[in-house]
Write a protein that holds these residues in place. Structure first.
Motif, PDB file in Angstrom:
ATOM      1  N   LEU A 133       0.839  -1.210   0.000  1.00 50.23           N
ATOM      2  CA  LEU A 133       0.000   0.000   0.000  1.00 50.23           C
ATOM      3  C   LEU A 133       0.871   1.256   0.000  1.00 50.23           C
ATOM      4  CD1 LEU A 133      -2.799  -1.029   2.520  1.00 50.23           C
ATOM      5  CD2 LEU A 133      -3.106  -0.552   0.077  1.00 50.23           C
ATOM      6  N   LEU A 134       1.945   1.237   0.769  1.00 47.28           N
ATOM      7  CA  LEU A 134       2.862   2.381   0.796  1.00 47.28           C
ATOM      8  C   LEU A 134       3.509   2.583  -0.575  1.00 47.28           C
ATOM      9  CD1 LEU A 134       4.628   1.800   4.242  1.00 47.28           C
ATOM     10  CD2 LEU A 134       2.633   3.222   3.752  1.00 47.28           C
ATOM     11  N   ILE A 135       3.906   1.490  -1.199  1.00 48.50           N
ATOM     12  CA  ILE A 135       4.515   1.559  -2.529  1.00 48.50           C
ATOM     13  C   ILE A 135       3.521   2.118  -3.541  1.00 48.50           C
ATOM     14  CG2 ILE A 135       5.372   0.127  -4.439  1.00 48.50           C
ATOM     15  CD1 ILE A 135       6.653  -1.679  -2.229  1.00 48.50           C
ATOM     16  N   VAL A 136       2.271   1.693  -3.454  1.00 47.55           N
ATOM     17  CA  VAL A 136       1.233   2.182  -4.379  1.00 47.55           C
ATOM     18  C   VAL A 136       1.058   3.680  -4.241  1.00 47.55           C
ATOM     19  CG1 VAL A 136      -1.253   2.129  -4.869  1.00 47.55           C
ATOM     20  CG2 VAL A 136      -0.003  -0.007  -4.587  1.00 47.55           C
ATOM     21  N   ILE A 137       1.068   4.182  -3.031  1.00 46.65           N
ATOM     22  CA  ILE A 137       0.889   5.628  -2.817  1.00 46.65           C
ATOM     23  C   ILE A 137       2.032   6.407  -3.482  1.00 46.65           C
ATOM     24  CG2 ILE A 137       0.766   7.437  -1.055  1.00 46.65           C
ATOM     25  CD1 ILE A 137      -1.517   5.762  -0.200  1.00 46.65           C
ATOM     26  N   VAL A 138       3.252   5.909  -3.352  1.00 45.78           N
ATOM     27  CA  VAL A 138       4.391   6.573  -4.001  1.00 45.78           C
ATOM     28  C   VAL A 138       4.277   6.439  -5.513  1.00 45.78           C
ATOM     29  CG1 VAL A 138       6.891   6.503  -4.327  1.00 45.78           C
ATOM     30  CG2 VAL A 138       5.926   6.362  -2.032  1.00 45.78           C
ATOM     31  N   GLU A 139       3.956   5.245  -5.986  1.00 50.33           N
ATOM     32  CA  GLU A 139       3.851   5.013  -7.435  1.00 50.33           C
ATOM     33  C   GLU A 139       2.763   5.890  -8.050  1.00 50.33           C
ATOM     34  OE1 GLU A 139       5.406   3.479 -10.821  1.00 50.33           O
ATOM     35  OE2 GLU A 139       6.158   3.176  -8.810  1.00 50.33           O
ATOM     36  N   MET A 140       1.733   6.161  -7.274  1.00 47.96           N
ATOM     37  CA  MET A 140       0.646   7.019  -7.741  1.00 47.96           C
ATOM     38  C   MET A 140       1.179   8.413  -8.090  1.00 47.96           C
ATOM     39  SD  MET A 140      -3.001   7.506  -5.811  1.00 47.96           S
ATOM     40  CE  MET A 140      -2.189   7.852  -4.282  1.00 47.96           C
ATOM     41  N   THR A 141       2.060   8.946  -7.250  1.00 42.89           N
ATOM     42  CA  THR A 141       2.600  10.282  -7.518  1.00 42.89           C
ATOM     43  C   THR A 141       3.562  10.273  -8.703  1.00 42.89           C
ATOM     44  OG1 THR A 141       4.438  10.046  -5.962  1.00 42.89           O
ATOM     45  CG2 THR A 141       2.385  10.947  -5.091  1.00 42.89           C
ATOM     46  N   LEU A 142       4.170   9.111  -8.980  1.00 45.22           N
ATOM     47  CA  LEU A 142       5.096   9.015 -10.104  1.00 45.22           C
ATOM     48  C   LEU A 142       4.389   8.820 -11.442  1.00 45.22           C
ATOM     49  CD1 LEU A 142       7.787   6.702  -8.478  1.00 45.22           C
ATOM     50  CD2 LEU A 142       7.898   9.184  -8.771  1.00 45.22           C
ATOM     51  N   THR A 143       3.203   8.232 -11.420  1.00 44.47           N
ATOM     52  CA  THR A 143       2.513   7.921 -12.675  1.00 44.47           C
ATOM     53  C   THR A 143       1.439   8.939 -13.039  1.00 44.47           C
ATOM     54  OG1 THR A 143       0.924   6.495 -11.564  1.00 44.47           O
ATOM     55  CG2 THR A 143       2.883   5.448 -12.453  1.00 44.47           C
ATOM     56  N   ILE A 144       0.877   9.595 -12.044  1.00 46.56           N
ATOM     57  CA  ILE A 144      -0.210  10.541 -12.311  1.00 46.56           C
ATOM     58  C   ILE A 144       0.354  11.950 -12.227  1.00 46.56           C
ATOM     59  CG2 ILE A 144      -2.464  11.376 -11.562  1.00 46.56           C
ATOM     60  CD1 ILE A 144      -2.939   8.529 -10.467  1.00 46.56           C
ATOM     61  N   HIS A 145       0.544  12.551 -13.361  1.00 46.29           N
ATOM     62  CA  HIS A 145       1.191  13.858 -13.419  1.00 46.29           C
ATOM     63  C   HIS A 145       0.342  14.973 -12.827  1.00 46.29           C
ATOM     64  CE1 HIS A 145       4.230  11.875 -15.660  1.00 46.29           C
ATOM     65  NE2 HIS A 145       3.425  11.583 -16.656  1.00 46.29           N
TER      66      HIS A 145
END
Length: 160
Positions: free
Chosen positions: A58-70
């Motif tokens: 879940l923590l990784i998803v939150i970070v990945e969200m900021t990297l993929t959604i401009h």
């Protein structure tokens, strides 16, 4: 935020791990490289291992969200989601024009792959080099994370 997308994409690490570390895929190589046996693996507290894996995912998803959604960057410029309603009209116009730009499965997969290749792989490789692990070990784990982050990025970007 679509919390369902967050919770579902975090399941990727468990699903991919079930396949990836299966003895018929990379599980045997992984066990040989770590020196673990099936008996030793069965002694682990599976509820704790899978529960913490899901939490960390879940923590990784939150970070990945900021990297993929401009658009996250634009939202942060106005002070976060709590301040969006107070933003200037220019922000609302920008979001009306570009709010869904690059919000596709393919775009998320691309950024997830890049995250895996240029972040997860080097982190795993650095740790493994100091632990004197083999390149097989490095590639098994790096491949796992590259695949996972690709899937997480794809889901989170397309669904969120």
């Amino acid at each position: 935020m679509n919390w369902i997308a967050v919770f579902v994409s975090a399941l990727a690490t468990l699903v991919v791990g079930f396949i990836w570390y299966n003895p018929k895929v990379f599980g045997t190589v992984w066990m040989n490289e770590t020196g673990l046996t099936r008996e030793e693996l069965q002694k682990g507290n599976m509820l704790k291992i899978f529960g913490l894996t899901y939490f960390f995912s879940l923590l990784i998803v939150i970070v990945e969200m900021t990297l993929t959604i401009h658009q996250s960057g634009a939202v942060s410029m106005v002070g976060g989601f709590a301040k969006v309603n107070e933003a200037l009209p220019s922000f609302k116009a920008f979001m009306a024009d570009y709010g869904t730009a690059f919000r596709t499965f393919k775009h998320g997969a691309f950024h997830g792959f890049i995250s895996g290749l240029f972040f997860a792989f080097p982190v795993i490789a650095i740790n493994a080099l100091f632990e004197r692990k083999s390149w097989k070990y490095i590639w098994v784990h790096a491949g796992f994370w590259i695949v996972n982050l690709t899937i997480i990025g794809a889901i989170i970007c397309a669904w969120l």
